[in-house]
Design an enzyme around this catalytic site. Structure first.
Site, mmCIF file in Angstrom:
data_model
loop_
_atom_site.group_PDB
_atom_site.id
_atom_site.type_symbol
_atom_site.label_atom_id
_atom_site.label_comp_id
_atom_site.label_asym_id
_atom_site.label_seq_id
_atom_site.Cartn_x
_atom_site.Cartn_y
_atom_site.Cartn_z
ATOM 1 N N TYR A 1 0.841 -1.194 0.000
ATOM 2 C CA TYR A 1 0.000 0.000 0.000
ATOM 3 C C TYR A 1 0.881 1.250 0.000
ATOM 4 O O TYR A 1 1.919 1.278 0.667
ATOM 5 C CB TYR A 1 -0.898 0.036 1.241
ATOM 6 N N HIS B 1 -6.126 1.751 -1.274
ATOM 7 C CA HIS B 1 -6.142 0.387 -1.789
ATOM 8 C C HIS B 1 -4.704 -0.041 -2.092
ATOM 9 O O HIS B 1 -3.820 0.791 -2.298
ATOM 10 C CB HIS B 1 -6.983 0.303 -3.061
ATOM 11 N N LYS C 1 -4.459 -4.398 -9.686
ATOM 12 C CA LYS C 1 -3.182 -4.301 -8.992
ATOM 13 C C LYS C 1 -2.063 -4.747 -9.934
ATOM 14 O O LYS C 1 -2.307 -5.470 -10.907
ATOM 15 C CB LYS C 1 -3.175 -5.141 -7.715
#
EC number: 4.6.1.16
Length: 310
Positions: A247, A255, A286
């Site tokens: 993070y 997020h 991601k």
């Protein structure tokens, strides 16, 4: 100095102040694994204790922020003493709650008596005003007032008679005693009685700390510390097929941006696993981060995204 209890390889933080200090000052979040005191039969929201990853616990111990201790084991020789102490504390709590309940009920009774007296006085005043309004209704009004006064006098006499009898009935002054089923039991979120705990050396492998010297732990720790020193927050990423979620700040505000996978420099990465990890990372918005420590202590990072899924 904050204290972290370690048992069977699991590092736990029990104090709320310690959890807050770890998150705000040191950038270590962990994850809560305990039931909430007011909601023990659900697992959507969890509370203390805080479970730290082995890498988090070792990092905190290395920088001198916490002391690792072995969680004390219960001693069967002291079980009877602990049980006696618990029962004594429970009885003291029951007596205290009974006294408070009796006091609250007596206060409520006095409030109701005051309202009844005020109502009787208002009714009497209203009758007196009605009796002086017209002489034609004076006889009827006075008769009604006499009847009301007679009934009020009888009621007050009954209350006066009931008062001494209730006060003589027992120490509760006519108030029903608090049943034991209504006893409020405190759920402790910390150890109520201090115990002795011995320090734990994270450099030596033991039953409580089996991670020392393991290649997988050393690999993960070197990468964890490097990312932590760069200012990132990290958490476990088992459900995302990685070692850490990375993070840019506090996970309560951000997020995760990366799914970090730890690989030794001499390891070969199967192409099928590489493609699967890249597709998974892109599908959850991601970036896959391949991390490999080098002999000189530096860590090499390679980011990977599956372009066709963007």
């Amino acid at each position: 100095m904050l204290v972290v209890e370690v048992a069977n390889g699991r590092s736990l933080v029990w104090g709320a102040e310690a959890v807050q200090a770890l998150r705000e000052r040191l950038g270590v979040g962990g994850r809560t694994v305990g039931a909430l005191p007011r909601g023990p039969r659900q697992n959507s929201r969890l509370g203390l204790p805080l479970l730290l990853m082995p890498e988090e616990a070792r990092l905190l111990a290395e920088i001198g922020a916490v002391t690792l201790v072995s969680a004390p084991r219960p001693d069967s020789r002291h079980h009877s003493l602990a049980l006696t102490s618990f029962k004594r504390q429970q009885e003291e709590s029951f007596q205290e709650q009974s006294a408070l309940a009796a006091e609250a009920r007596e206060t409520r009774r006095q409030e109701l008596l005051e309202k009844i007296t005020e109502g009787q006085a208002a009714k009497k005043q209203k009758l007196e005003q009605a009796s002086g309004a017209s002489s034609s209704q004076e006889a009827g009004s006075s008769q009604a007032a006499k009847e009301d006064e007679t009934s009020d006098g009888q009621a007050s006499g009954e209350q006066e008679e009931a008062g001494p009898s209730s006060s003589q009935a027992g120490p509760s002054n006519g108030v029903a005693p608090l049943p034991r089923s209504a006893l409020l039991v405190q759920l402790a979120t910390a150890r109520p009685r201090p115990v002795k705990a011995r320090p734990l050396d994270w450099r030596v492998q033991s039953k409580d700390w089996p991670h020392a010297g393991r290649p997988a732990h050393e690999l993960r720790y070197s990468i964890y510390r490097d990312l932590w020193e760069r200012g990132f927050f990290l958490s476990a990423a088992g459900k995302f097929g990685g070692d850490f979620l990375v993070y840019p700040g506090d996970p309560l505000r951000f997020h995760a941006h990366y799914i970090a996978q730890c690989w030794a420099p001499e390891d070969t990465i199967p192409l099928q696993d590489l493609v699967a990890a890249g597709r998974l990372g892109t599908s959850v918005r991601k970036t896959l981060l391949l991390c490999s420590p080098q002999p000189d202590g530096k860590v090499v990072y390679t980011s990977l995204q599956w372009a066709s899924l963007q």
